[in-house]
Structures are given as C-alpha cells and as structure tokens.
Design a protein around this motif. Sequence first.
Motif, PDB file in Angstrom:
ATOM      1  N   ARG A 276       0.838  -1.210   0.000  1.00 12.25           N
ATOM      2  CA  ARG A 276       0.000   0.000   0.000  1.00 12.25           C
ATOM      3  C   ARG A 276       0.870   1.256   0.000  1.00 12.25           C
ATOM      4  NH1 ARG A 276      -3.074  -3.034   3.834  1.00 12.25           N
ATOM      5  NH2 ARG A 276      -2.213  -1.783   5.548  1.00 12.25           N
ATOM      6  N   LEU A 277       1.928   1.270   0.813  1.00  9.62           N
ATOM      7  CA  LEU A 277       2.821   2.421   0.843  1.00  9.62           C
ATOM      8  C   LEU A 277       3.464   2.657  -0.527  1.00  9.62           C
ATOM      9  CD1 LEU A 277       4.613   1.908   4.281  1.00  9.62           C
ATOM     10  CD2 LEU A 277       3.106   3.799   3.676  1.00  9.62           C
ATOM     11  N   ALA A 278       3.881   1.580  -1.174  1.00  5.49           N
ATOM     12  CA  ALA A 278       4.498   1.711  -2.493  1.00  5.49           C
ATOM     13  C   ALA A 278       3.499   2.252  -3.507  1.00  5.49           C
ATOM     14  CB  ALA A 278       5.044   0.362  -2.952  1.00  5.49           C
ATOM     15  N   GLN A 279       2.262   1.795  -3.442  1.00 12.73           N
ATOM     16  CA  GLN A 279       1.231   2.329  -4.337  1.00 12.73           C
ATOM     17  C   GLN A 279       1.011   3.817  -4.114  1.00 12.73           C
ATOM     18  OE1 GLN A 279      -1.927  -0.456  -3.274  1.00 12.73           O
ATOM     19  NE2 GLN A 279      -1.859  -1.346  -5.341  1.00 12.73           N
ATOM     20  N   ASP A 280       1.227   4.254  -2.870  1.00 10.03           N
ATOM     21  CA  ASP A 280       1.049   5.677  -2.538  1.00 10.03           C
ATOM     22  C   ASP A 280       2.309   6.500  -2.779  1.00 10.03           C
ATOM     23  OD1 ASP A 280      -1.571   5.200  -1.814  1.00 10.03           O
ATOM     24  OD2 ASP A 280      -1.116   4.964   0.321  1.00 10.03           O
ATOM     25  N   GLY A 281       3.357   5.869  -3.323  1.00 14.93           N
ATOM     26  CA  GLY A 281       4.539   6.626  -3.702  1.00 14.93           C
ATOM     27  C   GLY A 281       5.746   6.489  -2.802  1.00 14.93           C
ATOM     28  N   ALA A 282       5.755   5.534  -1.876  1.00 13.40           N
ATOM     29  CA  ALA A 282       6.921   5.356  -1.002  1.00 13.40           C
ATOM     30  C   ALA A 282       8.179   5.130  -1.832  1.00 13.40           C
ATOM     31  CB  ALA A 282       6.702   4.181  -0.049  1.00 13.40           C
ATOM     32  N   ALA A 283       9.291   5.623  -1.349  1.00  8.35           N
ATOM     33  CA  ALA A 283      10.537   5.628  -2.117  1.00  8.35           C
ATOM     34  C   ALA A 283      11.261   4.285  -2.037  1.00  8.35           C
ATOM     35  CB  ALA A 283      11.448   6.737  -1.600  1.00  8.35           C
ATOM     36  N   HIS A 284      12.181   4.105  -2.970  1.00 10.31           N
ATOM     37  CA  HIS A 284      13.068   2.946  -2.959  1.00 10.31           C
ATOM     38  C   HIS A 284      13.833   2.880  -1.628  1.00 10.31           C
ATOM     39  CE1 HIS A 284      16.123   0.096  -4.395  1.00 10.31           C
ATOM     40  NE2 HIS A 284      17.012   0.887  -3.833  1.00 10.31           N
ATOM     41  N   GLY A 285      13.818   1.708  -1.014  1.00  8.99           N
ATOM     42  CA  GLY A 285      14.571   1.510   0.219  1.00  8.99           C
ATOM     43  C   GLY A 285      13.769   1.646   1.493  1.00  8.99           C
ATOM     44  N   GLU A 286      12.536   2.171   1.400  1.00 10.16           N
ATOM     45  CA  GLU A 286      11.717   2.256   2.612  1.00 10.16           C
ATOM     46  C   GLU A 286      11.370   0.844   3.086  1.00 10.16           C
ATOM     47  OE1 GLU A 286       8.509   5.036   2.814  1.00 10.16           O
ATOM     48  OE2 GLU A 286       9.462   6.460   1.428  1.00 10.16           O
ATOM     49  N   VAL A 287      11.332   0.669   4.409  1.00  9.72           N
ATOM     50  CA  VAL A 287      11.122  -0.646   5.004  1.00  9.72           C
ATOM     51  C   VAL A 287       9.987  -0.587   6.005  1.00  9.72           C
ATOM     52  CG1 VAL A 287      12.126  -2.415   6.517  1.00  9.72           C
ATOM     53  CG2 VAL A 287      13.505  -1.424   4.671  1.00  9.72           C
ATOM     54  N   VAL A 288       9.111  -1.581   5.945  1.00 10.95           N
ATOM     55  CA  VAL A 288       8.074  -1.792   6.952  1.00 10.95           C
ATOM     56  C   VAL A 288       8.539  -2.926   7.851  1.00 10.95           C
ATOM     57  CG1 VAL A 288       5.690  -2.480   7.384  1.00 10.95           C
ATOM     58  CG2 VAL A 288       6.235  -1.024   5.412  1.00 10.95           C
ATOM     59  N   ILE A 289       8.532  -2.684   9.151  1.00 13.80           N
ATOM     60  CA  ILE A 289       8.993  -3.686  10.107  1.00 13.80           C
ATOM     61  C   ILE A 289       7.982  -3.797  11.232  1.00 13.80           C
ATOM     62  CG2 ILE A 289      10.365  -2.106  11.557  1.00 13.80           C
ATOM     63  CD1 ILE A 289      12.536  -4.338  11.568  1.00 13.80           C
ATOM     64  N   ALA A 290       7.810  -5.002  11.772  1.00 11.19           N
ATOM     65  CA  ALA A 290       6.817  -5.225  12.814  1.00 11.19           C
ATOM     66  C   ALA A 290       7.384  -6.116  13.908  1.00 11.19           C
ATOM     67  CB  ALA A 290       5.554  -5.862  12.231  1.00 11.19           C
ATOM     68  N   GLU A 291       6.947  -5.853  15.116  1.00 12.19           N
ATOM     69  CA  GLU A 291       7.296  -6.737  16.230  1.00 12.19           C
ATOM     70  C   GLU A 291       6.476  -8.032  16.178  1.00 12.19           C
ATOM     71  OE1 GLU A 291       9.709  -6.032  18.225  1.00 12.19           O
ATOM     72  OE2 GLU A 291      10.014  -3.887  17.847  1.00 12.19           O
ATOM     73  N   GLN A 292       5.299  -7.958  15.551  1.00 12.59           N
ATOM     74  CA  GLN A 292       4.424  -9.127  15.446  1.00 12.59           C
ATOM     75  C   GLN A 292       3.560  -8.991  14.204  1.00 12.59           C
ATOM     76  OE1 GLN A 292       1.563  -9.529  18.611  1.00 12.59           O
ATOM     77  NE2 GLN A 292       0.944 -11.598  18.034  1.00 12.59           N
ATOM     78  N   GLN A 293       3.296 -10.126  13.548  1.00 11.82           N
ATOM     79  CA  GLN A 293       2.324 -10.188  12.459  1.00 11.82           C
ATOM     80  C   GLN A 293       1.194 -11.124  12.868  1.00 11.82           C
ATOM     81  OE1 GLN A 293       4.438  -9.913   8.228  1.00 11.82           O
ATOM     82  NE2 GLN A 293       5.232 -11.625   9.417  1.00 11.82           N
ATOM     83  N   THR A 294      -0.012 -10.725  12.560  1.00 12.21           N
ATOM     84  CA  THR A 294      -1.146 -11.599  12.857  1.00 12.21           C
ATOM     85  C   THR A 294      -1.577 -12.407  11.648  1.00 12.21           C
ATOM     86  OG1 THR A 294      -2.694  -9.798  12.363  1.00 12.21           O
ATOM     87  CG2 THR A 294      -2.021 -10.083  14.663  1.00 12.21           C
ATOM     88  N   SER A 295      -1.158 -11.985  10.458  1.00 11.94           N
ATOM     89  CA  SER A 295      -1.491 -12.706   9.219  1.00 11.94           C
ATOM     90  C   SER A 295      -0.261 -12.758   8.320  1.00 11.94           C
ATOM     91  CB  SER A 295      -2.648 -12.026   8.487  1.00 11.94           C
ATOM     92  OG  SER A 295      -3.774 -11.884   9.312  1.00 11.94           O
ATOM     93  N   GLY A 296       0.884 -13.147   8.902  1.00 10.88           N
ATOM     94  CA  GLY A 296       2.110 -13.210   8.122  1.00 10.88           C
ATOM     95  C   GLY A 296       1.952 -14.124   6.924  1.00 10.88           C
ATOM     96  N   LYS A 297       2.553 -13.727   5.800  1.00  9.87           N
ATOM     97  CA  LYS A 297       2.345 -14.424   4.541  1.00  9.87           C
ATOM     98  C   LYS A 297       3.578 -15.219   4.137  1.00  9.87           C
ATOM     99  CE  LYS A 297       0.410 -11.851   1.309  1.00  9.87           C
ATOM    100  NZ  LYS A 297       0.166 -10.669   0.448  1.00  9.87           N
ATOM    101  N   GLY A 298       3.357 -16.499   3.843  1.00 11.14           N
ATOM    102  CA  GLY A 298       4.393 -17.317   3.251  1.00 11.14           C
ATOM    103  C   GLY A 298       4.059 -17.592   1.797  1.00 11.14           C
ATOM    104  N   ARG A 299       4.833 -18.488   1.187  1.00 11.05           N
ATOM    105  CA  ARG A 299       4.575 -18.822  -0.212  1.00 11.05           C
ATOM    106  C   ARG A 299       3.277 -19.588  -0.365  1.00 11.05           C
ATOM    107  NH1 ARG A 299       7.304 -22.403  -2.504  1.00 11.05           N
ATOM    108  NH2 ARG A 299       7.001 -21.710  -4.637  1.00 11.05           N
ATOM    109  N   ARG A 300       2.670 -19.412  -1.556  1.00 11.06           N
ATOM    110  CA  ARG A 300       1.508 -20.203  -1.967  1.00 11.06           C
ATOM    111  C   ARG A 300       0.376 -20.104  -0.955  1.00 11.06           C
ATOM    112  NH1 ARG A 300       3.483 -23.564  -6.082  1.00 11.06           N
ATOM    113  NH2 ARG A 300       1.890 -25.172  -5.802  1.00 11.06           N
TER     114      ARG A 300
END
Length: 337
Positions: A104-128
């Motif tokens: 979503r941030l990238a769609q809104d124009g976030a720059a190259h190199g910006e990072v989203v980091i979290a202490e916890q994910q509730t719906s972390g995504k793996g492959r497939r």
Amino acid sequence: METTEQTQEELILGFLSESGDDYTSGEALSGKLGLSRTAVWKRVEALRTKGYRIEAVPARGYRLVEVPDRLTSLEVSPLLGTHDLGRTLHHHAVVGSTNEVAFRLAQDGAAHGEVVIAEQQTSGKGRRGRAWVSPPGLNLYFSAILRPELPPQRAPELTLVAAVALAENLREFGADAAIKWPNDVQIGGRKVAGILTELSAEPERVHFVIVGVGVNLNCQAEHFPEELRETATSVALARGERVHRAHFAARLWTRMEEWLELYLETGFDVVRARWKELSSTLGQDVLVRTDRSELRGLAVDIDPSGALLVRTEAGQVERVLAGDVEQLRPRQPQSAR
C-alpha cells in the motif's frame, strides 16, 4: 516522518555506540549536535524513559549500557551502513502482514529503500498462501520497497539476491545457513527464514517490488506449532544464545543493499554463482510439487534466470520455475559449476 527530537536522539545513540565502553563527554555531544549541554541532558533523559540505560558520571560524560530489544529507527538507524535501505523505517508493534502494508505504501509513492517492520504479524504471509508464524518481540519480520530498473521477467531474480544476503548474514551471526530453492533458508536442514517477493509492473517495466523476509531469530521450540517443530528452527536454537535483533537487521540491510547494487551493476551471474555456493538443494534428490504435477530427480543447477534444473531418472533435464521442493534423502551439498 521522524521529528527533529527523534533525529537528535538517534545521533546521540550513534555517538554513544561508537564510543563502546568509553564515556562521551556532554561537551563533546553538545559540540557535535549543536545543542546546549542542558538540551543534550534532556535528550538523554528522553532516551532513558524509552528503555535505554545510559550511565552518566561527572567529569567523564555518558556511556550507553543497554539498548531495549526493539526495532524502531532509534535502535536500528545508528547501526545502519546503507544509503537507502532502512533509512526510512515504518515500525509497527502489530500488523497483519508487513508485505500488505509495504504494498500500500508503495502504491502511494513510497521511495526505494523504505522498510516496513513489525514486532508481530497476525497474518504473516508465506509462499503459496501459507501463513508465517510470527510471535511478538522475538524474530525479524520486514518488507523492503524496491524500485529497480528491471523488466518484469527479471524480478524473480531479486528473491535470489535477498536469499544470498540473508544466508551470508546468518553465517556472520554464527549459524551455518544454506539456501533451499526457491526462497527458504535453512540451518541443519530446518527452515529458519523465508522470502516472499511481490511486484507491481507494466509489460515493459517494474513499478516496484516488495521483498518480504521473515527470520526466526530468538523463538524457542514451544513458539512453533507442533507440526513444525521437527522442520523449523531459529538462530538462537542453533547457536545457543539470543540474537541482537537490531544489529542483525542493520547488518542484513547493509548486505542486501550491497548485493542489490552489485546485481544491478553487473547482472545476475555473480548472484547465481554465490547462490550455488550457498545452496542446500543442488546435488540432492528432490521431489518438486507444482500446482499441476510432481517431478522427481536430481537437482543439478539453476539456470541464468534462477529456474531450478532437475535431471529425471529418464535422463531428461526439466526446468522448474516455481514449486515446493522436498529433499528426499540427504547427500553432501555440492555446487554445480
């Protein structure tokens, strides 16, 4: 965005970190920051309220004794050696998925190199479509926004770039890591990290790529679901001690940026060569499952695009673009050159 106060606090932490066990005088900090000694003291007090242990001794100055185990810019930025990656950090205590937030941030124009980091994910995504187990405050979950000048068909190569950087970083931290094609990293045959790459593109160019990474750093066996306890591990389990998460993240982003710059400058061949050296898949008998079929054979190489080459019992070499790989019986890993 960061406030001036946050930036000043980061600078103070950076100066104190550089001094190690030595003291840094209030006068020296005042001069470096262009602040009064009273203003420096106020910033130090603010850091103490955030969990930093900073010792102050008259006539000697300040010394950083302990840093809280968090992953905000205050903890990570003083350790970074990057130009872009991680310099803008979007920290969250809890998110559904860092990849979704980064997209979503990238769609809104976030720059190259910006990072989203979290202490916890509730719906972390793996492959497939699989879930990635993400307990709070123990591991590393982040997604980097990249805007490389690449045609879309080359975007999958970025997964291998990230895998090389990640395996090297794990080795630097005392874990004998190896890469399992296409996007897992293992220690002793058990999964310790995964990479999920997503992109937005036109037919001729990439808008952006999201490289999501999950690394099991400090979780213990009880943090894994029972069905994963025989196949997953963490760096702490492998080396017998906790990992400083901010230090690991900062070193990883520095290494990722170095490999990304080398890849964009020279091409995929140098990444491919290093990937093969770090591979746990090549030289192994494998079962590859795709959405439509299964394939058994010997994993002999990856081609110049990163696809896995498998020699079947009939002697044919099949090119695998995507799928789940199971190593059927252990062999000594070898590089196919």
